[in-house]
Design a protein around this motif. Structure first.
Motif, PDB file in Angstrom:
ATOM      1  N   GLY A  67     -16.636  45.667  29.226  1.00 48.73           N
ATOM      2  CA  GLY A  67     -16.469  45.341  27.814  1.00 48.73           C
ATOM      3  C   GLY A  67     -15.109  45.674  27.234  1.00 48.73           C
ATOM      4  N   ARG A  68     -14.104  45.869  28.089  1.00 51.10           N
ATOM      5  CA  ARG A  68     -12.754  46.125  27.564  1.00 51.10           C
ATOM      6  C   ARG A  68     -11.714  45.563  28.517  1.00 51.10           C
ATOM      7  NH1 ARG A  68     -15.044  51.261  27.988  1.00 51.10           N
ATOM      8  NH2 ARG A  68     -14.772  51.492  25.723  1.00 51.10           N
ATOM      9  N   THR A  69     -10.533  45.288  27.991  1.00 46.64           N
ATOM     10  CA  THR A  69      -9.428  44.809  28.819  1.00 46.64           C
ATOM     11  C   THR A  69      -8.964  45.945  29.724  1.00 46.64           C
ATOM     12  OG1 THR A  69      -8.723  43.318  27.056  1.00 46.64           O
ATOM     13  CG2 THR A  69      -7.112  43.803  28.782  1.00 46.64           C
ATOM     14  N   SER A  70      -8.853  45.653  31.019  1.00 47.22           N
ATOM     15  CA  SER A  70      -8.504  46.701  31.983  1.00 47.22           C
ATOM     16  C   SER A  70      -7.326  46.266  32.839  1.00 47.22           C
ATOM     17  CB  SER A  70      -9.697  47.019  32.891  1.00 47.22           C
ATOM     18  OG  SER A  70     -10.814  47.420  32.125  1.00 47.22           O
ATOM     19  N   ILE A  71      -6.360  47.165  32.948  1.00 42.95           N
ATOM     20  CA  ILE A  71      -5.203  46.955  33.831  1.00 42.95           C
ATOM     21  C   ILE A  71      -5.299  48.008  34.927  1.00 42.95           C
ATOM     22  CG2 ILE A  71      -2.687  46.812  33.975  1.00 42.95           C
ATOM     23  CD1 ILE A  71      -3.805  44.861  31.970  1.00 42.95           C
ATOM     24  N   VAL A  72      -5.429  47.541  36.172  1.00 45.41           N
ATOM     25  CA  VAL A  72      -5.637  48.454  37.296  1.00 45.41           C
ATOM     26  C   VAL A  72      -4.420  48.407  38.206  1.00 45.41           C
ATOM     27  CG1 VAL A  72      -7.140  49.085  39.215  1.00 45.41           C
ATOM     28  CG2 VAL A  72      -8.119  48.005  37.174  1.00 45.41           C
ATOM     29  N   ILE A  73      -3.722  49.528  38.320  1.00 39.96           N
ATOM     30  CA  ILE A  73      -2.652  49.658  39.309  1.00 39.96           C
ATOM     31  C   ILE A  73      -3.301  50.190  40.575  1.00 39.96           C
ATOM     32  CG2 ILE A  73      -0.406  50.680  39.827  1.00 39.96           C
ATOM     33  CD1 ILE A  73      -0.407  48.968  37.306  1.00 39.96           C
ATOM     34  N   ALA A  74      -3.245  49.431  41.655  1.00 39.48           N
ATOM     35  CA  ALA A  74      -4.030  49.803  42.837  1.00 39.48           C
ATOM     36  C   ALA A  74      -3.176  49.841  44.089  1.00 39.48           C
ATOM     37  CB  ALA A  74      -5.174  48.819  43.030  1.00 39.48           C
ATOM     38  N   HIS A  75      -3.473  50.816  44.918  1.00 35.36           N
ATOM     39  CA  HIS A  75      -2.888  50.891  46.249  1.00 35.36           C
ATOM     40  C   HIS A  75      -3.942  50.488  47.279  1.00 35.36           C
ATOM     41  CE1 HIS A  75      -0.437  52.230  49.583  1.00 35.36           C
ATOM     42  NE2 HIS A  75      -1.428  52.984  50.012  1.00 35.36           N
ATOM     43  N   ARG A  76      -5.170  50.957  47.042  1.00 32.41           N
ATOM     44  CA  ARG A  76      -6.278  50.565  47.918  1.00 32.41           C
ATOM     45  C   ARG A  76      -6.849  49.236  47.416  1.00 32.41           C
ATOM     46  NH1 ARG A  76      -9.680  56.123  49.176  1.00 32.41           N
ATOM     47  NH2 ARG A  76      -7.903  57.407  49.799  1.00 32.41           N
ATOM     48  N   LEU A  77      -6.639  48.195  48.177  1.00 28.13           N
ATOM     49  CA  LEU A  77      -7.020  46.852  47.726  1.00 28.13           C
ATOM     50  C   LEU A  77      -8.535  46.663  47.684  1.00 28.13           C
ATOM     51  CD1 LEU A  77      -4.323  44.719  49.585  1.00 28.13           C
ATOM     52  CD2 LEU A  77      -4.206  45.898  47.390  1.00 28.13           C
ATOM     53  N   ALA A  78      -9.282  47.498  48.415  1.00 34.63           N
ATOM     54  CA  ALA A  78     -10.749  47.364  48.417  1.00 34.63           C
ATOM     55  C   ALA A  78     -11.318  47.597  47.022  1.00 34.63           C
ATOM     56  CB  ALA A  78     -11.358  48.358  49.405  1.00 34.63           C
ATOM     57  N   THR A  79     -10.612  48.340  46.182  1.00 29.23           N
ATOM     58  CA  THR A  79     -11.135  48.677  44.851  1.00 29.23           C
ATOM     59  C   THR A  79     -10.908  47.570  43.824  1.00 29.23           C
ATOM     60  OG1 THR A  79      -9.058  49.760  44.199  1.00 29.23           O
ATOM     61  CG2 THR A  79     -10.709  51.131  45.285  1.00 29.23           C
ATOM     62  N   ILE A  80     -10.149  46.529  44.181  1.00 32.49           N
ATOM     63  CA  ILE A  80      -9.824  45.511  43.167  1.00 32.49           C
ATOM     64  C   ILE A  80     -10.214  44.091  43.606  1.00 32.49           C
ATOM     65  CG2 ILE A  80      -8.017  46.811  41.979  1.00 32.49           C
ATOM     66  CD1 ILE A  80      -6.801  44.316  44.395  1.00 32.49           C
ATOM     67  N   ARG A  81     -11.104  43.997  44.579  1.00 24.45           N
ATOM     68  CA  ARG A  81     -11.510  42.665  45.053  1.00 24.45           C
ATOM     69  C   ARG A  81     -12.186  41.852  43.961  1.00 24.45           C
ATOM     70  NH1 ARG A  81     -14.129  43.638  51.091  1.00 24.45           N
ATOM     71  NH2 ARG A  81     -12.148  43.774  52.215  1.00 24.45           N
ATOM     72  N   GLN A  82     -12.890  42.548  43.046  1.00 26.93           N
ATOM     73  CA  GLN A  82     -13.631  41.851  41.997  1.00 26.93           C
ATOM     74  C   GLN A  82     -12.792  41.603  40.740  1.00 26.93           C
ATOM     75  OE1 GLN A  82     -16.590  40.739  42.927  1.00 26.93           O
ATOM     76  NE2 GLN A  82     -16.181  41.808  44.862  1.00 26.93           N
ATOM     77  N   ALA A  83     -11.503  41.877  40.791  1.00 32.38           N
ATOM     78  CA  ALA A  83     -10.647  41.674  39.617  1.00 32.38           C
ATOM     79  C   ALA A  83     -10.591  40.199  39.251  1.00 32.38           C
ATOM     80  CB  ALA A  83      -9.248  42.193  39.909  1.00 32.38           C
TER      81      ALA A  83
END
Length: 588
Positions: free
Chosen positions: A534-550
């Protein structure tokens, strides 16, 4: 002649500058002028009482020849002593009260200004140095306000009043006594300039040594881990030895000045007594004259010492005013956000370029443009040094872009008050900073005034309540300096609870799980997923497994966007950077 005129002008400019600085510092006494004025009146009375003392002693030695009798003269002397003691005590109390209140205001002003300075200011400053400015430099001013300035005025009254009374006793002897004064003033001025220079060097070196202490104690784990105790001992020794060397040089000048004053004044006293006896002055008059001469001589010598202390204070004010003259951010109290500044969560980077103020030759971001819609989850990935964390700093206006515009809901970020903008954002960083208080205080940092029930609810949403309950003191558990009593995963979940409590419109996660073990990462990631809903999220990621659903992944390389799309789209780009990064991680 032109050269002499130039030197004279420079000296006048320096004196004027010093005077302006002292007046600027003295302005902090303005709210307490009643206390200060009462202290000045007490100072005047005690000083005048002191001037009457040698005259009455002379009358006593003369056997009461002034016509008021020995007993009356003795009684008057006791009365003068009582008045002088009482008003000396009173003026000390009044000056201390006025000075302490003024210095509290000055410390608050410096701290309030320091905390409002922009991030680029702190890139070139060390914490220990800044902390020393608030402590050591203000301590010098404390001495000036409470004693030095009052002593200066007292000595001036003693010298001026004493000279008038000397003239009434014998104008010839007074002229003889005054012959040495111009020389004293010139030498005091010359030595004062040297002492001021070295006093400032000493202060700078003390600040530098304090920086070493603060940094090593903050990083004590690294110091011990690298077995660098002796290196730090050596670094501190060199810094303090440099301060000592400057102090020794300044001490030589002070010693030479004091020796000259003693030699000149007491040599003159011998000559004065000799001359007075030769012209046939009455014993009582000669006794009074000698006492006044000693008082005046001591006061002149004291003025040289006081002048040195005042020069030290001027040196301290230079450092403080350098801080106060730094341009600060326009921060406002965190009150209710005006409707026109409420964010929906749309973000637009339009042709953004950036370089850090301290490294203008090195461009960090180049012509970057991307869009984020309300409630979207956007991931930013790329190799180290690509500019990912810089994007976070620009979003929060820790720095302003060198070129281009950042828009929130189609409004330029520069048109939104800083406090309104930042109060609608929350950051969960990789390296969480916790204050040394309790767990509850650290969570409540997200929203001051939150109830215990709200803090507990935030802790539950952050998967932190379970481990907090295991501590005997629960929310009242002290986390230690920088959260040293807690594990990395526990610190991270407290940071998430802090962000939950803030209820931000825009959430920024800066590699929030990269330093955690598998079990902690699972708990933290669950909490983050809950927080991003329910909010705008900006994710800086090194582990790509955590952002597959972006919803969208932005790939940076060397400060520029090289790819943009979903995980599925980017892993199918042959030779693409994201695909290469993904294959390196998932095949390990």
């Amino acid at each position: 002649m032109k050269i002499l005129s130039s030197h004279h002008t420079m000296a006048n400019n320096k004196n004027n500058t010093s005077m302006r600085k002292m007046l600027r510092i003295a302005s902090y006494l303005k709210p307490h002028w009643l206390l200060f004025t009462a202290g000045m009146i007490s100072l005047l009375i005690s000083s005048l009482a002191g001037l009457a003392f040698p005259k009455l002693l002379g009358d006593l030695v003369s056997g009461g020849k002034s016509g008021i009798g020995i007993h009356t003269t003795g009684t008057l002397l006791i009365g003068i002593l009582i008045i002088q003691a009482a008003f000396s005590f009173l003026r000390t109390i009044l000056f201390v009260n006025a000075a302490e209140k003024a210095l509290a205001t000055l410390r608050q002003t410096i701290y309030n200004h320091l905390i409002r300075l922009p991030m680029h200011f702190f890139l070139t400053r060390r914490v220990g140095e800044l902390s020393s400015r608030i402590s050591a430099d203000v301590a010098l001013l404390q001495e000036t306000f409470t004693s030095t300035s009052a002593e200066f005025i007292r000595q001036v009254i003693t010298v001026g009043g004493g000279l008038i009374l000397l003239m009434t006793i014998s104008s010839k002897l007074t002229g003889f006594m005054l012959a040495i004064l111009p020389i004293m003033v010139i030498i005091a001025g010359v030595f004062g300039r040297f002492i001021r220079r070295f006093a400032r060097e000493v202060q700078d070196q003390i600040a530098s040594s304090n920086t070493v202490v603060e940094e090593t104690l903050q990083g004590i784990f690294s110091v011990k881990a690298f077995a660098n105790e002796y290196f730090e001992i050596s670094r501190y020794r060199e810094s303090t030895n440099r301060a000592a060397r400057y102090g020794i040089i300044a001490g030589r000048y002070k010693g030479a000045l004091s020796s000259f004053v003693i030699l000149g004044i007491f040599g003159a006293l011998v000559a004065v007594i000799w001359r007075g006896a030769a012209i046939g002055l009455d014993n009582g008059q000669l006794f009074s004259f000698v006492l006044y001469s000693i008082n005046i001589g001591g006061s002149i010598g004291g003025l040289a010492e006081i002048y040195t202390s005042l020069q030290k204070s001027v040196g301290a004010t230079e450092n403080l005013f350098q801080l106060l003259d730094e341009p600060a951010e326009d921060i406002t109290p965190p009150e209710t956000i005006a409707p026109e500044h409420q964010l929906n969560g749309n973000i637009s980077f339009s042709q953004i370029s950036f370089h850090y103020p301290s490294r203008e030759e090195s461009t960090v971001l180049k012509d970057m443009s991307f869009q984020v819609s309300t409630n979207q989850k956007i991931a930013i990935v790329g190799p180290s040094g690509a500019g990912k964390s810089t994007v976070v700093s620009l979003l929060m206006r820790m720095y302003n872009p060198s070129g281009g515009h950042i828009l929130f809901d189609s409004k330029d970020s520069n048109h939104i008050p800083l406090t309104a903008l930042r109060s609608q954002m929350a950051v969960v960083p990789q390296d969480v900073f916790l204050f040394g208080g309790t767990i509850g205080e650290n969570i409540a940092y997200g929203r001051q005034g939150a109830t215990e029930a709200e803090i507990i609810e935030a802790a539950q949403k952050a998967n932190a309540w379970e481990f907090i309950q295991r501590f005997p003191l629960g929310l009242q558990t002290i986390v230690g300096d920088r959260g040293v009593q807690l594990s990395g995963g526990q610190r991270q979940r407290i940071a998430i609870a802090r962000a939950v409590l803030k209820e931000p419109r825009i959430l920024i996660l800066d590699e929030a799980t990269s330093a955690l073990d598998a079990e902690s990462e699972k708990l933290v990631q669950e909490a983050l997923d809950r927080l991003m809903e329910g909010r705008t999220s900006i994710v800086i990621a090194h582990r790509l497994a955590t952002i597959r659903q972006a919803d969208k992944i932005i790939v940076l390389d060397r400060g520029a966007i090289v790819e943009e799309g979903t995980h599925t789209e980017l892993v199918n780009v042959n030779g693409g950077l994201y695909k290469n990064l993904s294959e390196m991680q998932f095949t390990q």
